[in-house]
Structure formats: C-alpha cells, structure tokens
Design a protein around this motif. Sequence first.
Motif, PDB file in Angstrom:
ATOM      1  N   GLU A 176       1.114  -4.216   7.258  1.00  0.00           N
ATOM      2  CA  GLU A 176       0.486  -2.906   7.394  1.00  0.00           C
ATOM      3  C   GLU A 176       0.101  -2.615   8.832  1.00  0.00           C
ATOM      4  OE1 GLU A 176      -1.666  -0.689   3.881  1.00  0.00           O
ATOM      5  OE2 GLU A 176      -2.661  -2.578   4.386  1.00  0.00           O
TER       6      GLU A 176
ATOM      7  N   SER B  76       0.846  -1.192   0.000  1.00  0.00           N
ATOM      8  CA  SER B  76       0.000   0.000   0.000  1.00  0.00           C
ATOM      9  C   SER B  76       0.881   1.241   0.000  1.00  0.00           C
ATOM     10  CB  SER B  76      -0.891  -0.002   1.234  1.00  0.00           C
ATOM     11  OG  SER B  76      -0.104   0.251   2.388  1.00  0.00           O
ATOM     12  N   ASP B  77       0.232   2.394  -0.003  1.00  0.00           N
ATOM     13  CA  ASP B  77       0.975   3.657   0.030  1.00  0.00           C
ATOM     14  C   ASP B  77       1.765   3.827   1.321  1.00  0.00           C
ATOM     15  OD1 ASP B  77      -0.034   4.255  -2.449  1.00  0.00           O
ATOM     16  OD2 ASP B  77      -1.656   5.523  -1.686  1.00  0.00           O
ATOM     17  N   THR B  78       1.363   3.132   2.389  1.00  0.00           N
ATOM     18  CA  THR B  78       2.100   3.239   3.652  1.00  0.00           C
ATOM     19  C   THR B  78       3.402   2.454   3.626  1.00  0.00           C
ATOM     20  OG1 THR B  78       0.922   1.378   4.646  1.00  0.00           O
ATOM     21  CG2 THR B  78      -0.031   3.579   4.984  1.00  0.00           C
TER      22      THR B  78
ATOM     23  N   THR C  58      15.098   1.252  -0.256  1.00  0.00           N
ATOM     24  CA  THR C  58      13.947   1.927   0.353  1.00  0.00           C
ATOM     25  C   THR C  58      13.400   1.117   1.526  1.00  0.00           C
ATOM     26  OG1 THR C  58      13.359   2.926  -1.764  1.00  0.00           O
ATOM     27  CG2 THR C  58      11.636   2.866  -0.097  1.00  0.00           C
TER      28      THR C  58
ATOM     29  N   PRO D 269       6.271   2.260   1.130  1.00  0.00           N
ATOM     30  CA  PRO D 269       6.723   2.880  -0.115  1.00  0.00           C
ATOM     31  C   PRO D 269       7.561   1.992  -1.036  1.00  0.00           C
ATOM     32  CG  PRO D 269       7.975   3.733   1.744  1.00  0.00           C
ATOM     33  CD  PRO D 269       6.867   2.881   2.319  1.00  0.00           C
ATOM     34  N   TRP D 270       8.022   0.865  -0.575  1.00  0.00           N
ATOM     35  CA  TRP D 270       8.824  -0.015  -1.426  1.00  0.00           C
ATOM     36  C   TRP D 270       7.959  -0.986  -2.225  1.00  0.00           C
ATOM     37  CZ3 TRP D 270       8.832   0.073   3.864  1.00  0.00           C
ATOM     38  CH2 TRP D 270       8.221  -0.995   4.511  1.00  0.00           C
ATOM     39  N   THR D 271       6.677  -1.072  -1.926  1.00  0.00           N
ATOM     40  CA  THR D 271       5.824  -2.056  -2.583  1.00  0.00           C
ATOM     41  C   THR D 271       5.356  -1.586  -3.956  1.00  0.00           C
ATOM     42  OG1 THR D 271       3.835  -1.214  -1.502  1.00  0.00           O
ATOM     43  CG2 THR D 271       5.030  -2.960  -0.361  1.00  0.00           C
ATOM     44  N   GLY D 272       4.760  -2.501  -4.693  1.00  0.00           N
ATOM     45  CA  GLY D 272       4.201  -2.158  -5.989  1.00  0.00           C
ATOM     46  C   GLY D 272       4.875  -2.878  -7.137  1.00  0.00           C
TER      47      GLY D 272
END
Length: 138
Positions: free
Chosen positions: A132, A42-44, A63, A46-49
């Motif tokens: 999270e 999620s946006d919380t 990160t 920052p290294w994900t995606g």
Amino acid sequence: MTADTKIPRAVAEQFVERLGQQDPEGIQELFADQIDWYVPGSDTLPWTGRRTRRDEVASFFTTMWPHYVPGRSEVTLERFVVDETDVILLGTFTHVIASSGREFTTPSAMHLVVEDGRIVRLHLYEDTLVIEQAFAAA
C-alpha cells in the motif's frame, strides 16, 4: 513422498509454472468450481479481496499484472511444503510499479489446499502495508 501428497504437489507445481508464464486462464483451470480465495489488501489495490468461484481467478491476475512493469517482477520461492492436501509456498515477491517505477519487496506465504486434483483454497499472506505504501507513493 506419499501417494497422498503427489497430486497436491503436482497441482501446486503447475500453479507455480503457469504463474511464471503469466497464464491467467491456465491458472484458473487448476481451481475447483467453488473456492476459498483470500488476498488481503484494500480498496487502493483493486485485485485484492475474496473470491469464491473459479471464474473469478483469471481476473485477479489480469487486474493486478498491468500495475507492474512487465519483466521486472521477481518471485523467489524459498520453500515448498506439502502435508497431505495442504501446500505452503514461502518466498518473496519483488515488483516495480508501472505508474511510478518504484520497486518494493515483500515476504510472502501462500497456502493452497488441493482436493480431487483441484485447488479449493488459496490464501496469500504478505506485507500489505509495504505494498500500500509503495502504491501511495506512486
């Protein structure tokens, strides 16, 4: 082990070794120019995606790692499965969050695909809710 699985297994073993050494540039070298990378989050976090290029790999680690207490992370690799170009790593991650000292553990599965001696796909499957919640409580 067949000739078809030797190279993917060797590349995956190098990946695990460099991961243990916290060598982001060395890890990045193992990837093809174009990749299919997905780490849920999620946006919380920052290294994900998603990532699509080799030059984005090292930043994932540089990160993420500062959010954890150095020397307090543990990776337990329980299974290493190779089927042609697919490599599945099964295990658990335990980390201690640097900002709070809170520890969490999540089971994980990582799917790597190795073609022409390079990792072309990395998909990570872990309990993102546990992660999270650990950071939300931090």
